[in-house]
Design a protein around this motif. Structure first.
Motif, mmCIF file in Angstrom:
data_model
loop_
_atom_site.group_PDB
_atom_site.id
_atom_site.type_symbol
_atom_site.label_atom_id
_atom_site.label_comp_id
_atom_site.label_asym_id
_atom_site.label_seq_id
_atom_site.Cartn_x
_atom_site.Cartn_y
_atom_site.Cartn_z
ATOM 1 N N HIS A 1 0.835 -1.205 0.000
ATOM 2 C CA HIS A 1 0.000 0.000 0.000
ATOM 3 C C HIS A 1 0.874 1.260 0.000
ATOM 4 O O HIS A 1 0.576 2.245 -0.686
ATOM 5 N N GLY A 2 1.966 1.225 0.768
ATOM 6 C CA GLY A 2 2.895 2.349 0.809
ATOM 7 C C GLY A 2 3.577 2.560 -0.535
ATOM 8 O O GLY A 2 3.752 3.694 -0.986
ATOM 9 N N LEU A 3 3.956 1.460 -1.179
ATOM 10 C CA LEU A 3 4.592 1.550 -2.488
ATOM 11 C C LEU A 3 3.613 2.125 -3.515
ATOM 12 O O LEU A 3 3.986 2.985 -4.324
ATOM 13 N N ALA A 4 2.359 1.688 -3.445
ATOM 14 C CA ALA A 4 1.344 2.213 -4.365
ATOM 15 C C ALA A 4 1.125 3.712 -4.134
ATOM 16 O O ALA A 4 0.993 4.487 -5.093
ATOM 17 N N ARG A 5 1.090 4.148 -2.872
ATOM 18 C CA ARG A 5 0.899 5.570 -2.559
ATOM 19 C C ARG A 5 2.085 6.383 -3.048
ATOM 20 O O ARG A 5 1.930 7.460 -3.611
ATOM 21 N N MET A 6 3.296 5.864 -2.846
ATOM 22 C CA MET A 6 4.491 6.564 -3.315
ATOM 23 C C MET A 6 4.471 6.685 -4.837
ATOM 24 O O MET A 6 4.759 7.745 -5.387
ATOM 25 N N LYS A 7 4.060 5.612 -5.513
ATOM 26 C CA LYS A 7 3.990 5.652 -6.986
ATOM 27 C C LYS A 7 2.912 6.621 -7.466
ATOM 28 O O LYS A 7 3.087 7.288 -8.485
ATOM 29 N N ALA A 8 1.819 6.725 -6.729
ATOM 30 C CA ALA A 8 0.767 7.685 -7.085
ATOM 31 C C ALA A 8 1.258 9.114 -6.896
ATOM 32 O O ALA A 8 0.861 10.023 -7.631
ATOM 33 N N ALA A 9 2.124 9.324 -5.912
ATOM 34 C CA ALA A 9 2.654 10.662 -5.627
ATOM 35 C C ALA A 9 3.774 11.051 -6.586
ATOM 36 O O ALA A 9 4.032 12.246 -6.777
ATOM 37 N N LEU A 10 4.417 10.086 -7.191
ATOM 38 C CA LEU A 10 5.592 10.360 -8.018
ATOM 39 C C LEU A 10 5.331 11.372 -9.142
ATOM 40 O O LEU A 10 6.124 12.302 -9.310
ATOM 41 N N PRO A 11 4.241 11.262 -9.897
ATOM 42 C CA PRO A 11 4.009 12.278 -10.936
ATOM 43 C C PRO A 11 3.802 13.687 -10.369
ATOM 44 O O PRO A 11 4.222 14.672 -10.980
ATOM 45 N N LEU A 12 3.203 13.782 -9.185
ATOM 46 C CA LEU A 12 3.004 15.083 -8.542
ATOM 47 C C LEU A 12 4.354 15.662 -8.112
ATOM 48 O O LEU A 12 4.610 16.853 -8.284
ATOM 49 N N TRP A 13 5.200 14.793 -7.554
ATOM 50 C CA TRP A 13 6.547 15.212 -7.163
ATOM 51 C C TRP A 13 7.340 15.646 -8.389
ATOM 52 O O TRP A 13 8.008 16.678 -8.367
ATOM 53 N N LYS A 14 7.263 14.859 -9.466
ATOM 54 C CA LYS A 14 8.002 15.207 -10.692
ATOM 55 C C LYS A 14 7.546 16.556 -11.244
ATOM 56 O O LYS A 14 8.358 17.343 -11.719
#
Length: 150
Positions: free
Chosen positions: A102-115
Motif C-alpha cells: 500500500h505504501g509503495l502504491a501511494r508513493m507511486k501515485a505521488a511520483l508524478p506530482l513530485w516530478k
C-alpha cells in the motif's frame, strides 16, 4: 565584494537555509496533498522503496534526521498501513522499517506530482542552479558537525 549585512540575521546560514527549506517544503506539501502525503513522508517512502528493509537508525542516517524525529514521522505512515516497524530478528533493540505494498502504491501515485513540482522548481530556479544547489547542500553534510551524536 559583497556588502556586510547590518542585521546579523541576514548573515545567518541557518536562517537562510531554514527559510528556503520551509518555502520549498510548503510547495512540495501542497503538490503532494492530493495523495495525502507530506514531502517528508514522500521522501521516507521513496527511500524505503529502494531498500527491502532498513533499521530506523540506517534510515535516519540516510535522510539526515535524528532517530526520535524519524520515529515520530513513521507513526502516521504505520497507522495508515504504508510502512511496518518491527523489532529486528537479529537485534531486538533495533527496529526494522519496511514499506508495504500500500505504501509503495501511494508513493507511486505521488511520483508524478513530485516530478511536476520538481520540474516547476527547476524551470523557475534553473536546472543547472538546482543541481549546484543540491551539490552544495550535500556538501553541508560533510562539514564535520555531529548534531545527533550522543
Amino acid at each position: 565584494m559583497t556588502p556586510t549585512p547590518t542585521d546579523p540575521a541576514d548573515a545567518c546560514n541557518n536562517l537562510a537555509l531554514r527559510k528556503a527549506a520551509r518555502y520549498l517544503s510548503a510547495t512540495y506539501d501542497k503538490a503532494l496533498a492530493p495523495v495525502g502525503l507530506r514531502a517528508t513522508q514522500f521522501s521516507i517512502l521513496q527511500k524505503l522503496s529502494v531498500h527491502d528493509e532498513i533499521t530506523i537508525t540506517g534510515l535516519a542516517d540516510m535522510i539526515a534526521m535524528d532517530r526520535t524525529t524519524l520515529a515520530s514521522n513513521l507513526k502516521p505512515l504505520a497507522r495508515e498501513g504504508l510502512v511496518t516497524v518491527e523489532p529486528s530478528a537479529a537485534d531486538r533493540r533495533a527496529r526494522i522499517v519496511t514499506i508495504t505494498p500500500h505504501g509503495l502504491a501511494r508513493m507511486k501515485a505521488a511520483l508524478p506530482l513530485w516530478k511536476a513540482v520538481q520540474a516547476r522548481f527547476e524551470e523557475s530556479f534553473g536546472a543547472g542552479e538546482a543541481a549546484r544547489l543540491r551539490t552544495s547542500l550535500v556538501a553541508v553534510l560533510d562539514t564535520g558537525f555531529e548534531p545527533w551524536a550522543e
